[in-house]
Motif scaffolding. Structure first.
Motif, PDB file in Angstrom:
ATOM      1  N   THR A  13       0.836  -0.618   0.144  1.00  0.00           N
ATOM      2  CA  THR A  13      -0.211   0.500   0.431  1.00  0.00           C
ATOM      3  C   THR A  13       0.574   1.118  -0.006  1.00  0.00           C
ATOM      4  O   THR A  13       1.981   1.042   0.746  1.00  0.00           O
ATOM      5  N   PRO A  14       0.723   2.383  -0.554  1.00  0.00           N
ATOM      6  CA  PRO A  14       1.035   3.842  -0.696  1.00  0.00           C
ATOM      7  C   PRO A  14       1.238   4.274   0.422  1.00  0.00           C
ATOM      8  O   PRO A  14       0.462   4.293   1.667  1.00  0.00           O
ATOM      9  N   SER A  15       2.852   4.711   0.756  1.00  0.00           N
ATOM     10  CA  SER A  15       1.869   5.746   2.233  1.00  0.00           C
ATOM     11  C   SER A  15       1.094   7.346   2.182  1.00  0.00           C
ATOM     12  O   SER A  15       1.536   7.742   0.982  1.00  0.00           O
ATOM     13  N   VAL A  16       0.705   7.689   2.969  1.00  0.00           N
ATOM     14  CA  VAL A  16      -0.322   8.704   3.696  1.00  0.00           C
ATOM     15  C   VAL A  16       0.568   9.727   3.019  1.00  0.00           C
ATOM     16  O   VAL A  16       0.903  10.720   2.114  1.00  0.00           O
ATOM     17  N   HIS A  17       2.344   9.306   3.056  1.00  0.00           N
ATOM     18  CA  HIS A  17       3.163  10.713   2.451  1.00  0.00           C
ATOM     19  C   HIS A  17       3.305  11.169   1.019  1.00  0.00           C
ATOM     20  O   HIS A  17       4.193  12.063   0.974  1.00  0.00           O
ATOM     21  N   GLU A  18       2.861   9.832   0.467  1.00  0.00           N
ATOM     22  CA  GLU A  18       3.216  10.057  -0.636  1.00  0.00           C
ATOM     23  C   GLU A  18       2.534  11.029  -1.591  1.00  0.00           C
ATOM     24  O   GLU A  18       2.558  11.355  -2.601  1.00  0.00           O
ATOM     25  N   ALA A  19       1.988  12.265  -0.888  1.00  0.00           N
ATOM     26  CA  ALA A  19       0.488  12.503  -1.451  1.00  0.00           C
ATOM     27  C   ALA A  19       1.240  13.661  -1.832  1.00  0.00           C
ATOM     28  O   ALA A  19       0.695  14.717  -2.962  1.00  0.00           O
ATOM     29  N   ALA A  20       2.349  14.718  -2.259  1.00  0.00           N
ATOM     30  CA  ALA A  20       2.758  15.455  -2.322  1.00  0.00           C
ATOM     31  C   ALA A  20       3.169  15.490  -4.478  1.00  0.00           C
ATOM     32  O   ALA A  20       3.894  15.726  -4.682  1.00  0.00           O
ATOM     33  N   ARG A  21       2.538  15.198  -4.943  1.00  0.00           N
ATOM     34  CA  ARG A  21       2.240  15.228  -6.049  1.00  0.00           C
ATOM     35  C   ARG A  21       1.616  15.802  -6.746  1.00  0.00           C
ATOM     36  O   ARG A  21       0.616  15.618  -6.897  1.00  0.00           O
ATOM     37  N   THR A  22       1.840  16.717  -8.199  1.00  0.00           N
ATOM     38  CA  THR A  22       1.042  17.567  -8.889  1.00  0.00           C
ATOM     39  C   THR A  22      -0.199  16.968  -9.161  1.00  0.00           C
ATOM     40  O   THR A  22      -1.459  16.759  -9.457  1.00  0.00           O
ATOM     41  N   SER A  23      -0.462  14.905  -9.582  1.00  0.00           N
ATOM     42  CA  SER A  23      -1.539  14.643 -10.082  1.00  0.00           C
ATOM     43  C   SER A  23      -2.540  13.877  -9.116  1.00  0.00           C
ATOM     44  O   SER A  23      -3.659  13.730  -8.986  1.00  0.00           O
TER      45      SER A  23
END
Length: 481
Positions: A13-23
């Motif tokens: 599962t992806p990390s919650v902290h991976e959110a910083a992307r323009t997509s």
């Protein structure tokens, strides 16, 4: 690690902290992560027979599937199919899935078209392969020439092979060694094209397994829609051909800028370079492909997956001038294997399928219905995106539609690549599968076939809206409902 354990880890599962992307602008990433975990559990509960088959297959299939790409759906294990007909795929657990993937173009005209099924049954009773010509061969050549406006054709088993063989013919005919491609292109798995621009510099793609020769020696890469870059790259007079999709489709859709192909053709011809159009995906435009529809005069054209209605086959055609130069090169070459073609090239079964597809399946009437539904789909996607206030856009080429994680359509492979988001795509795709809809696992491409109905389109739009609602901040959901 044993071979049986080499498979996709569906529990990752992806990390919650991976959110910083323009997509991911406008999304609540913590909710998206929780949604993914919930959907993985739901998929397991819904598909016990698929899981049993996937477990069994891992004992002897590398990665647990016939082709490792089959693991790219974002599912905890490989989904197994029982049958496919028209616009519907039925999995082994009995779920009917409305199919907007269509075999990543191989079944663009629907699964198991009746004329193709009849032709296969008839030919199968008479013979499968002899390494000899049949009546179908000449008829298919005539149909291709009429449809694409090029007089001479040869066959292959895949578009990859067709591109590879055509590149060899062109190099032999011109005496030039170099190939030019556009950044982010895809022309099957022909090695020569796996060169990208990174910070403006050509770079052999790191993901290309087992490649030992330096591709940069003979492959030149420029950005799509970059006329100045194209001019500079061809100035040396040593590029045999430009190999291009008229619309880029495999890094996310990239449309040509207005006037690009008119100007590009002039540049290409002025430098004595040939133009090859790979229409394997852009045949979605119309019966003669994007090039015929938009007046692009190519020296050669490649057609792959859709040509046989799902049967492995491909074809490539060329102008009379190029055909004469290619034939002359073959006649002047020493005796021996040319390195072009395989034993099964142009086999009886494939040619029967191509004849049926070209004659009875890929018809103007079929395109009329496909385009009607694809326009309805594209409009519905735009309305959904606007309703949910997402900074996404929709692109369309005939029966091919895509939504991309950017506000306006990208104009180059670099721009398209920047907004690709494999994790977000997997979340969306898994959510759609659990809601009875299937789209292509590579980016967010959707195809419409002749059997796609308005009800199918509405089913997709409703499912996607439901999935998206689980990715947004809770405060926005009620506003958009």
């Amino acid at each position: 690690m044993t071979l049986s354990s080499i498979a996709m880890d569906g529990n990752a599962t992806p990390s919650v902290h991976e959110a910083a992307r323009t997509s991911r602008i406008g999304l609540d990433w913590s909710r998206a992560v929780q949604f993914l975990m919930d959907e993985q559990q739901l998929f397991r509960a819904r598909n016990p027979l698929s899981e049993q088959m996937a477990t069994r297959a891992r004992g002897h299939l590398l990665f647990g599937v016939p082709l490792h790409w089959m693991n790219d759906w974002g599912t905890p294990f490989a989904l197994h199919v029982a049958k496919a007909k028209g616009a519907v795929v039925t999995d082994v657990d009995g779920h009917e899935l409305i199919d907007f993937c269509l075999g990543d173009t191989g079944a663009m005209f629907g699964h198991c078209p009746e004329p193709v099924a009849r032709a296969l049954a008839s030919q199968g009773a008479k013979g499968l392969t002899t390494m000899l010509a049949t009546e179908d061969a000449g008829v298919v050549g005539e149909l291709l020439a009429e449809r694409f406006g090029l007089p001479f054709w040869q066959f292959a088993m895949s578009a990859t092979d067709a591109n590879r063989y055509l590149l060899r013919w062109v190099r032999a005919a011109t005496g030039r060694k170099k190939l030019l491609v556009f950044n982010g292109c895809y022309h099957g798995t022909i090695e020569d094209v796996f060169v990208d621009l990174i910070d403006g510099r050509p770079h052999q793609r790191d993901s290309l397994l087992g490649q030992v020769h330096d591709l940069l020696e003979h492959t030149v890469v420029v950005e799509f829609n970059d006329l100045a870059g194209l001019e500079r790259a061809l100035q040396g007079g040593d590029v045999a051909c430009v190999l291009a999709e008229p619309v880029m489709t495999n890094i996310g859709m990239v449309l040509p800028a207005e006037g690009f192909w008119d100007a590009a053709q002039e540049v290409i011809r002025r430098h004595g370079t040939l133009l090859i159009l790979d229409e394997t995906h852009t045949i979605s435009t119309g019966p003669g492909g994007y090039g015929r529809e938009h007046g692009i005069r190519a020296d050669a054209v490649v057609m792959g997956k859709p040509l046989g209605g799902g049967v492995p086959c491909a074809a490539y055609g060329m102008t009379a001038e190029l055909a004469q130069r290619a034939a002359s090169a073959k006649q002047k070459a020493p005796p021996g294997h040319s390195g072009i073609g395989t034993t099964l090239t142009g086999n009886m079964l494939a040619l029967a399928a191509m004849r049926a597809t070209l004659s009875e399946v890929m018809t103007p009437k079929a395109y009329e219905g496909m385009n009607q539904q694809s326009c309805r789909l594209a409009d519905g996607l735009r309305q959904l995106i606007a309703k949910r206030r997402l900074p996404w856009c929709v692109t369309q080429v005939g029966a091919r539609v895509e939504f991309q994680f950017c506000e306006s359509p990208p104009m180059s492979g670099a721009e398209a690549g920047e907004v690709l988001d494999g994790t977000l795509e997997h979340i969306i795709h898994l959510g759609l599968l659990n809601r009875g809809v299937m789209i292509t696992p590579f980016h967010n491409m959707l195809l419409v076939c002749p059997q796609t109905t308005e009800a199918h389109v509405n089913r997709l739009l409703d499912a996607l809206d439901d999935v998206v609602s689980h990715l947004l901040p809770e405060s926005l959901i009620a506003e958009g409902s």
